[in-house]
Design an enzyme around this catalytic site. Structure first.
Site, PDB file in Angstrom:
ATOM      1  N   CYS A  64      18.003 -30.426  14.220  1.00 48.75           N
ATOM      2  CA  CYS A  64      18.229 -29.184  13.662  1.00 48.75           C
ATOM      3  C   CYS A  64      18.369 -29.691  12.441  1.00 48.75           C
ATOM      4  O   CYS A  64      19.052 -30.819  11.956  1.00 48.75           O
ATOM      5  CB  CYS A  64      19.597 -28.930  14.187  1.00 48.75           C
TER       6      CYS A  64
ATOM      7  N   GLY B  10      13.456 -27.656  12.325  1.00 54.09           N
ATOM      8  CA  GLY B  10      13.714 -26.510  12.883  1.00 54.09           C
ATOM      9  C   GLY B  10      13.197 -25.248  12.709  1.00 54.09           C
ATOM     10  O   GLY B  10      13.173 -24.759  12.130  1.00 54.09           O
TER      11      GLY B  10
ATOM     12  N   ASN C 100      24.358 -30.126  13.758  1.00 50.81           N
ATOM     13  CA  ASN C 100      23.215 -31.401  14.205  1.00 50.81           C
ATOM     14  C   ASN C 100      23.219 -32.370  14.656  1.00 50.81           C
ATOM     15  O   ASN C 100      24.011 -33.382  13.629  1.00 50.81           O
ATOM     16  CB  ASN C 100      22.401 -31.227  12.629  1.00 50.81           C
ATOM     17  N   GLY C 101      22.849 -32.719  16.504  1.00 50.27           N
ATOM     18  CA  GLY C 101      23.306 -34.294  16.767  1.00 50.27           C
ATOM     19  C   GLY C 101      22.825 -33.322  17.906  1.00 50.27           C
ATOM     20  O   GLY C 101      22.846 -32.038  18.750  1.00 50.27           O
TER      21      GLY C 101
ATOM     22  N   TYR D 201       9.723 -40.443  10.473  1.00 52.59           N
ATOM     23  CA  TYR D 201       8.927 -39.286  11.082  1.00 52.59           C
ATOM     24  C   TYR D 201       9.956 -37.973  10.404  1.00 52.59           C
ATOM     25  O   TYR D 201       9.198 -37.125  10.130  1.00 52.59           O
ATOM     26  CB  TYR D 201       9.053 -39.076  12.764  1.00 52.59           C
TER      27      TYR D 201
END
Ligand code: AMP
Length: 465
Positions: free
Chosen positions: A9, A35, A109-110, A249
């Site tokens: 995210c 996202g 996020n995570g 990436y």
């Protein structure tokens, strides 16, 4: 069921700007790559919290009309990335609740590795969960904490969770940014027109013309309100374990994450790869877009021409977004098309950032051969991905990771390349300046935070302390 490790995210937050919601919208727009499934913004006008969220892309969701419904000088936002599993509207963040201390919204996020255990315990004590997101556990822990102030409750709650979190929270009066003690996911602090901003990546700052100040440190909690910016380190110290895959990436190349520019690192991976696995060839081509910087580095180091041998259709999302295997296979074809004139009769080095299941590489090599290439040599700017990620990068299970059960020669045969080489883990570490600790568990299986099986054996939440 939790969505588990399929959460990747982007988060954003701003305090002290009259255009808070608008800038949050732009920030999320810049973080769209983190996202594409859904997005949301929660703003505060000092008295009340306002929420707008929906499935889809940021630009489609946040019409002028919707942004007008987000008044105030503070806002947080979230981009949700989900692949399979529960992609219902209930799972869109920020999660907004009203509890004993007032309004609170959270953007995460995570991935919390012990979320399942905590959820069971919280439910046993009466919590009613609204979503299947691991992030909701944090809200319940805050609500159930016996501490007096919100800040103490956040620290108390996060003391129970394990895994990765870069969080942005908002109340009527302030925004709060927190990064887990390992610093798995990035989170940066910036400034625009005297207002404080936080974002997963600095590319969000560039778009809104904010200046990058510094990273939110691993284990740091930053409270931003009318009294200014207050920093503290309330958690137990842990060794930093920054996610190497952000460099390989995930992050945008124009971003700075973990204090380093992603583009420069990716290019250096390509150079290192060329040093480790040279091959006689006529041209180097990238798999766009993520393979471009590494391919440039490879071509530079190898002294070979760089060319565009594959064109990407930019109007389809990342391959992994497709929810079903059958659609993902098809996805590679809609996404990439070869440029026959650049490939015909040539010995081609193709550079990509990773092989996960091997499906993409196989299709790409077939395309390049059909376009008339004489030889196809595949070079990968990350080591073989052998272990799933539990800290927020979307990876399939071990069984689906081709490198978990096949050696390089077997993978080469599967993808039908004339030769295949991956960058070595030592090469990667050298480029990123190891031991400024990075999490490389996807390559070596050394998980910095134990995963659920081992966590089961640990003490329950309500027995702790
Ligand atoms: P695969 O077909 O499963 O081998 O997919 C490999 C491709 O997916 C590479 O071209 C990568 O750029 C891309 N990729 C690698 N990791 C991820 C990820 N976590 N999410 C989305 N795409 C990814």
């Amino acid at each position: 069921m939790f969505d588990g490790f399929r959460e990747e995210c982007g988060v954003f937050g701003i305090y002290g700007h009259p255009d808070a919601a608008n800038l949050t919208y732009l920030g999320l727009y810049a973080l769209q790559h983190r996202g594409q499934e859904a997005a949301g913004i929660v703003s505060s006008d000092g008295k009340e919290l306002f929420s707008q969220k929906a499935m889809g892309l940021v630009a489609d969701i946040f019409t002028e009309e919707r942004i007008k419904k987000l008044p105030g000088n503070a806002a947080i936002g979230h981009n949700r990335y989900s692949t399979t599993g529960d992609s219902s509207a209930i799972n869109i963040q920020p999660i907004l609740v009203n509890f004993a201390l007032g309004g609170l919204a959270i953007a995460h996020n995570g991935n919390l590795v012990n979320a399942g255990i905590l959820k069971d315990e919280l439910e046993a004590y009466g919590s009613i969960f609204q979503s299947t997101m691991d992030s909701e556990v944090i809200i319940h822990l805050i609500a159930q904490s016996r501490m007096a102030s919100l800040h103490e409750r956040i620290v108390d709650a996060l003391g129970h969770v394990q895994g990765s979190y870069s969080l942005v929270l908002i109340t009527e009066k302030e925004i709060i940014a927190v990064r887990d003690p390992h610093g798995f996911r990035p989170l940066a602090l910036g400034e625009v027109d005297g207002a404080a901003v936080v974002a997963s990546e600095t590319c969000a700052f560039d778009l809104i013309e904010a200046t990058y100040v510094r990273d939110v440190e691993p284990g740091e909690m930053i409270v931003i309100n009318k009294d200014g910016i207050h920093s503290s380190f309330p958690f137990k110290h842990a060794e930093p374990s920054h996610c190497i895959f952000e460099f390989i990436y995930f992050a945008r190349p124009d971003s700075k994450v973990f204090g380093q520019n992603v583009y420069a690192i990716r290019k250096a991976f390509g150079r290192q790869l060329a040093k480790e696995s040279a091959v006689s060839a006529d041209v180097v081509i990238p798999v766009p877009d993520s393979g471009v910087p590494a391919a440039l580095g490879y071509a530079e180091e190898a002294g070979l021409p760089f060319d565009t041998g594959l064109i990407r259709n930019h109007y389809v999302g990342r391959t992994f977004i497709e929810p079903r295997q059958s659609i993902r296979h098809f996805g590679v074809k809609i996404k990439l098309n070869p440029v026959a004139d650049a490939l015909r009769g040539k010995r081609v080095v193709v550079v990509d950032d990773s092989i996960v299941r091997g499906t993409t590489s196989k299709k790409i090599i077939k395309m390049i051969r059909n376009a008339g290439a004489a030889e196809v040599h595949l070079r990968i700017s990350s080591p073989p991905t052998m272990y799933p990620c539990y800290y927020g990068i979307d990876t399939p299970t071990r069984q689906e990771l081709i490198a978990a059960s096949h050696n390089v020669e077997e993978i080469r045969r599967y993808v039908t390349a004339d030769s295949l080489s991956y960058i070595s883990l030592e090469g990667v570490k050298q480029v990123v300046n190891f031991p400024i600790n990075y999490c490389v568990a996807c390559f070596d299986g050394a998980y910095p935070v134990p995963f659920p099986g081992e966590l089961m054996a640990q003490l329950g939440l309500f027995d702790k302390k």
